[in-house]
Design a protein around this motif. Structure first.
Motif, mmCIF file in Angstrom:
data_model
loop_
_atom_site.group_PDB
_atom_site.id
_atom_site.type_symbol
_atom_site.label_atom_id
_atom_site.label_comp_id
_atom_site.label_asym_id
_atom_site.label_seq_id
_atom_site.Cartn_x
_atom_site.Cartn_y
_atom_site.Cartn_z
ATOM 1 N N ARG A 78 0.833 -1.210 0.000
ATOM 2 C CA ARG A 78 0.000 0.000 0.000
ATOM 3 C C ARG A 78 0.869 1.263 0.000
ATOM 4 N NH1 ARG A 78 -1.847 3.794 3.350
ATOM 5 N NH2 ARG A 78 -3.970 4.573 3.020
ATOM 6 N N HIS A 131 -2.659 -4.140 -4.559
ATOM 7 C CA HIS A 131 -1.768 -2.987 -4.709
ATOM 8 C C HIS A 131 -0.598 -3.372 -5.616
ATOM 9 C CE1 HIS A 131 -3.474 0.022 -2.097
ATOM 10 N NE2 HIS A 131 -3.747 -0.912 -1.194
ATOM 11 N N ASP A 172 -8.246 4.280 -1.315
ATOM 12 C CA ASP A 172 -6.780 4.311 -1.319
ATOM 13 C C ASP A 172 -6.237 4.392 -2.741
ATOM 14 O OD1 ASP A 172 -6.639 4.118 1.416
ATOM 15 O OD2 ASP A 172 -6.351 1.934 1.441
#
Ligand code: ASP
Ligand code: MG
Length: 327
Positions: free
Chosen positions: A64, A108, A144
């Motif tokens: 991340r 990710h 995100d």
């Protein structure tokens, strides 16, 4: 609105002078009447530099956080290109992936595009502004940042072009287009005027580095016409379009390293066992052994010893007269 997506790769944005040149090109397209959405990669080698920086602070940084770090490169590019455009009197606005409505899903570092909501970009274009969009990044379901895999700005450009129903998606790079073989390895290689999506996909999967394979399959599924061209020359590059038209037969070569060997591939439409046999024969006649052969509708490959890769490419290029036949 006649919308044009113009994507600039890292080599086309590597220093202030190159950013100015990209801005000049965008401004010119705008003067010609296009509403322009520019998609940008990180400048130069910045993504690699950011990754090596992360390795110096943590042996294994969380995926991340790596996404957050890598996405910074493209954010530098949007701010600089938008500033250069303003300096030239072309109204513009920089937009992150999230601001441009690029939604991502998946892990990710290797997310895919779940969809693009182009409302903000369309509103900016309608106001007469250039939308300068960060490639390679989107926002996931949690809000995100997520990146789309290396080379992912090409995918952003294709997806944005589909969502905006753009006239075409131009991919600006440091080569003049797609060649019959890598011209650094085969001096007689020629620029191809037109190639189909499936041929281009086979070429990218066989090791040609011009475009990210996923972006090509995306463009094929949505019918986005691609134009790969030089950021530094005005000449037309290579158009990539529907599979329907075109001749059968070998059109281009690519090479990829596989351990101590190299896979040399001939790419073209409607390849048959005879083409695979011809590949082996041509190589054999120059004393090069084909250690493993593979054939699909768009690709005939041979594995050769790595040090024979360049002679193999040159021999195949010559035998099929690719330098002459290409448009
Ligand atoms: N900057 C990213 C990379 O280096 C994305 C891209 O260039 O398309 O992979
Ligand atoms: Mg690239």
């Amino acid at each position: 609105m006649n919308i044009l997506v113009m994507k600039f790769g890292g080599t086309s944005l590597a220093d202030p002078e190159k950013i100015q040149r990209a801005a000049a090109r965008v401004a010119r397209a705008r003067r010609r009447g296009f509403a322009v959405a520019a998609v940008v990669s990180a400048p130069g080698q910045m993504t690699d530099e950011l990754l090596s920086l992360a390795r110096r602070v943590a042996r294994r940084a969380p995926a991340r956080e790596l996404d957050s770090l890598m996405a910074a490169g493209e954010q530098i590019s949007i701010a600089l290109l938008a500033s250069a455009l303003s300096g030239r009197g072309a109204p513009s606005v920089s937009l992150t992936g999230a601001q441009a409505g690029v939604r991502a899903r998946g892990p990710h570092g290797a997310s895919e595009i779940a969809g693009v909501r182009p409302a903000r970009v369309l509103a900016e274009l309608a106001r007469g502004r250039v939308a300068v969009v960060a490639g390679f990044q989107g926002v996931d379901g949690k809000g995100d940042l997520a990146t789309l895999g290396r080379g992912g700005s090409d995918l952003t450009a294709a997806a944005l072009a589909a969502a905006l129903k753009a006239w075409a998606c131009e991919i600006y790079t440091d080569v003049k287009g797609v060649y019959t073989a890598d011209p650094r390895l085969v001096p007689e290689a020629r620029k191809i005027g037109k190639i189909s999506f499936s041929e281009m996909l086979a070429l990218a999967e066989a090791g040609a580095q011009v475009m990210q394979p996923r972006s090509i399959s995306f463009a094929r599924s949505r019918g986005v016409r691609l134009h790969v061209r030089s950021a530094f020359h005005d000449a037309e590059g290579t158009w990539i379009g529907p599979d329907a038209a075109g001749e059968n037969g070998v059109k281009a070569l690519a090479v990829e390293r596989v351990g101590v060997r190299a896979r040399v591939s001939a790419v073209g439409r409607g390849l048959r066992p005879e083409d695979a046999e011809a590949t082996r024969k041509i190589l054999r006649s120059c004393g090069i052994a084909c250690r493993r052969a593979e054939l699909s509708a768009f690709r005939a490959s041979c594995e050769v010893d790595a040090r024979e890769a360049v002679p193999a490419l040159r021999a195949l290029h010559k035998a099929w007269q690719l330098g002459r036949r290409a448009a």
